[in-house]
Motif scaffolding. Sequence first.
Motif, short mmCIF file in Angstrom:
data_model
loop_
_atom_site.label_atom_id
_atom_site.label_comp_id
_atom_site.label_asym_id
_atom_site.label_seq_id
_atom_site.Cartn_x
_atom_site.Cartn_y
_atom_site.Cartn_z
N LEU A 113 58.78 -14.89 -107.68
CA LEU A 113 58.81 -14.45 -106.44
C LEU A 113 57.48 -14.25 -105.84
CD1 LEU A 113 61.67 -11.95 -106.42
CD2 LEU A 113 61.83 -14.58 -106.33
N SER A 114 56.51 -14.35 -106.66
CA SER A 114 55.03 -14.32 -106.23
C SER A 114 54.09 -14.90 -107.20
CB SER A 114 54.42 -12.86 -105.78
OG SER A 114 54.59 -12.38 -106.78
N ALA A 115 52.97 -15.54 -106.76
CA ALA A 115 52.11 -15.87 -107.94
C ALA A 115 51.71 -14.88 -108.98
CB ALA A 115 50.69 -16.53 -107.28
N GLU A 116 51.91 -13.83 -108.72
CA GLU A 116 51.56 -12.70 -109.66
C GLU A 116 52.45 -12.60 -110.83
OE1 GLU A 116 51.29 -12.08 -106.49
OE2 GLU A 116 49.11 -12.31 -106.50
N ASP A 117 53.78 -13.21 -110.59
CA ASP A 117 54.81 -13.16 -111.48
C ASP A 117 54.58 -14.31 -112.60
OD1 ASP A 117 56.20 -11.00 -110.22
OD2 ASP A 117 57.18 -12.56 -109.12
N PHE A 118 53.85 -15.27 -112.40
CA PHE A 118 53.57 -16.16 -113.55
C PHE A 118 52.75 -15.40 -114.66
CE2 PHE A 118 53.33 -19.43 -109.97
CZ PHE A 118 54.46 -20.20 -110.46
N ILE A 119 52.86 -16.17 -115.91
CA ILE A 119 52.47 -15.71 -117.33
C ILE A 119 51.34 -16.12 -117.60
CG2 ILE A 119 53.15 -14.53 -119.62
CD1 ILE A 119 55.97 -14.70 -118.46
N PRO A 120 50.24 -15.90 -118.05
CA PRO A 120 49.01 -16.50 -118.59
C PRO A 120 49.72 -17.19 -119.94
CG PRO A 120 48.27 -14.29 -118.17
CD PRO A 120 50.00 -14.27 -118.03
N ALA A 121 49.31 -18.73 -119.86
CA ALA A 121 49.80 -19.43 -120.84
C ALA A 121 48.75 -19.16 -122.24
CB ALA A 121 49.41 -21.10 -120.54
N THR A 122 49.21 -18.59 -123.10
CA THR A 122 48.66 -18.33 -124.39
C THR A 122 49.56 -18.55 -125.62
OG1 THR A 122 49.23 -16.04 -124.42
CG2 THR A 122 47.17 -16.41 -123.23
N ALA A 123 48.93 -18.76 -126.55
CA ALA A 123 49.84 -19.11 -128.10
C ALA A 123 48.72 -18.72 -129.12
CB ALA A 123 50.17 -20.39 -127.97
N GLU A 124 49.51 -18.31 -130.33
CA GLU A 124 48.92 -18.11 -131.61
C GLU A 124 49.47 -18.95 -132.54
OE1 GLU A 124 46.61 -15.65 -132.22
OE2 GLU A 124 46.84 -14.88 -130.05
N LYS A 125 48.51 -19.61 -133.43
CA LYS A 125 49.10 -20.52 -134.49
C LYS A 125 47.82 -20.62 -135.64
CE LYS A 125 51.36 -24.08 -136.30
NZ LYS A 125 52.68 -23.73 -136.83
N ASP A 126 48.43 -20.18 -136.80
CA ASP A 126 47.63 -20.32 -138.04
C ASP A 126 46.39 -19.52 -137.75
OD1 ASP A 126 49.65 -21.77 -139.36
OD2 ASP A 126 48.51 -23.69 -138.76
N GLY A 127 46.44 -18.21 -136.88
CA GLY A 127 45.36 -17.24 -137.21
C GLY A 127 44.55 -17.69 -135.99
N SER A 128 44.93 -18.69 -135.08
CA SER A 128 43.82 -19.26 -134.14
C SER A 128 44.45 -18.75 -132.69
CB SER A 128 43.65 -20.65 -134.15
OG SER A 128 42.91 -20.98 -135.14
N SER A 129 43.90 -18.22 -131.74
CA SER A 129 44.49 -17.95 -130.27
C SER A 129 44.08 -18.98 -129.25
CB SER A 129 43.75 -16.79 -129.76
OG SER A 129 44.17 -15.69 -130.61
N TYR A 130 44.95 -19.52 -128.41
CA TYR A 130 44.66 -20.68 -127.39
C TYR A 130 45.26 -19.92 -126.03
CZ TYR A 130 45.11 -23.42 -131.64
OH TYR A 130 44.92 -24.02 -133.03
N SER A 131 44.33 -20.09 -125.07
CA SER A 131 44.72 -19.90 -123.70
C SER A 131 44.10 -21.15 -122.66
CB SER A 131 44.32 -18.68 -123.36
OG SER A 131 42.75 -19.03 -123.49
N ALA A 132 45.03 -21.10 -121.81
CA ALA A 132 44.74 -22.24 -120.60
C ALA A 132 44.06 -21.57 -119.37
CB ALA A 132 46.10 -22.67 -120.04
N ARG A 133 43.42 -22.38 -118.69
CA ARG A 133 42.89 -22.10 -117.51
C ARG A 133 43.86 -21.48 -116.48
NH1 ARG A 133 42.08 -24.28 -112.19
NH2 ARG A 133 42.95 -26.48 -113.04
N THR A 134 43.45 -20.46 -115.84
CA THR A 134 44.34 -20.02 -115.07
C THR A 134 44.39 -20.68 -113.51
OG1 THR A 134 43.81 -17.42 -115.52
CG2 THR A 134 44.65 -17.76 -113.27
N PRO A 135 45.50 -20.89 -112.77
CA PRO A 135 45.51 -21.58 -111.64
C PRO A 135 44.53 -21.15 -110.33
CG PRO A 135 47.55 -21.21 -112.51
CD PRO A 135 46.60 -20.42 -113.19
N SER A 136 43.99 -22.06 -109.46
CA SER A 136 43.45 -21.45 -108.32
C SER A 136 44.47 -21.12 -107.53
CB SER A 136 42.70 -22.50 -107.70
OG SER A 136 43.56 -23.55 -107.24
N LYS A 137 44.09 -20.45 -106.37
CA LYS A 137 44.98 -19.86 -105.47
C LYS A 137 46.02 -21.07 -104.80
CE LYS A 137 45.45 -16.88 -101.36
NZ LYS A 137 46.48 -17.74 -100.78
#
Length: 424
Positions: A239-263
């Motif tokens: 219901l607001s931009a703050e409700d989105f969840i950061p895109a992150t994942a774990e695989k074989d001991g490595s961490s992955y994260s995506a860029r946060t969207p602009s406003k």
Amino acid sequence: MSDLKKMYKTLQQDPFPADMTVTLGEQKLTFKKRTWDIEGETKGLRYGENPDQPAALYELVSGGLEYDGIKFRGEGQGLVSALTEEHMIQAGKHPGKTNLTDVDNALNILQYLTAKPAAVILKHNNPCGAAWSDEGVGTALRNAFQADRIAAFGGAIVVNRPLTMEAAEVIDSAYFEVVAAPAFEKGTLEVLKKRKNLRILQIPGINDLENLLGQPFLDVKSLMDGGMVIQFSFRNRILSAEDFIPATAEKDGSSYSARTPSKQEADDLLFAWAVEAGVTSNSVIFAKDGVTTAIGTGEQDRVGCVELAITKARTKYADGLTFEKFQMSLFELKLKAIKDEQAAADLAEIEKAAVEAQAGLKGSVLVSDGFFPFRDGVDLCMAQGITAIAQPGGSIRDHEIIQAVNEASPQVAMVFTGQRSFKH
């Protein structure tokens, strides 16, 4: 042929009772069949999905449901089911099921877009164009119409603010079957009523759509064997931009994260995810500056859905160029090009321009109603120049999807919604 046309004008004899009661355990819901006196004839729905299907519309008039501490929508909250003759400013003829279910699905979308003036144009219970704008409902409707002039033909228009003269002029410029608004500004009805077959509906409850958030309704799916599936209706958690969840994942001991969207990207993702609530699955939506730039719907595979959206966008973009330059549709130009060399050259130029402009999709964001099972769909939409993605997340290949957006140049942003938005 003249005899066949009669089927679309003939009222079905509705055999359904005036009242209906549904009992679920100890909780009871009572419904009343909706009828209208139009041109001296008191009837309900003209027919159902097709002319040979009798149908009836019922309004919930008493009772309510509560499960797991959650209260369902109940009596006194009717919108489409509460329409009376007073609300049918111009009826034309008794409405059919599809006219009203299109309006209903528009309201399903607009309940999440109350923050700005917004407009949705629907055909066959799917949006063909949607937009919201701080500049007013006229701008929103014009943008929604230009997003897909082709599919909008004969569609239903629903807006969430009083209809303005600017909006009325958009409606007067093409053929539509239904327009619904909470109110109509002075002079607009005179413009709209020039089109005698246009159904004009005033639904004051549109002003209170925001009050429905968080309250589900009983969603019923009848089976061909006479059984039924009941479920809580979909409730949008974004219901607001703050409700989105950061895109992150774990695989074989490595961490992955995506860029946060602009406003701006987050605002467009929020808008597109709201529209997604009314789109048949599998589906993806491209959007830019508060306007849908492509909608892919009803495909069995997700990459195919992306391909469909891109192909449709290219056609719509070429049609827009053709209309702007020659005041004709793309298909009229194609027909002319069969025998006219200059028209053939014009067509080739238009189609080349649509490809070079990436169908107007560059700079769009994209939402997907389900997670991407493979990165092929993501790679395909990134090739069109999108800048951000919102999708449910939860795939075993989330890390591959994040890798894909991080490899893009410039880097594409991505967030998770934490919920799926399937609609079948």
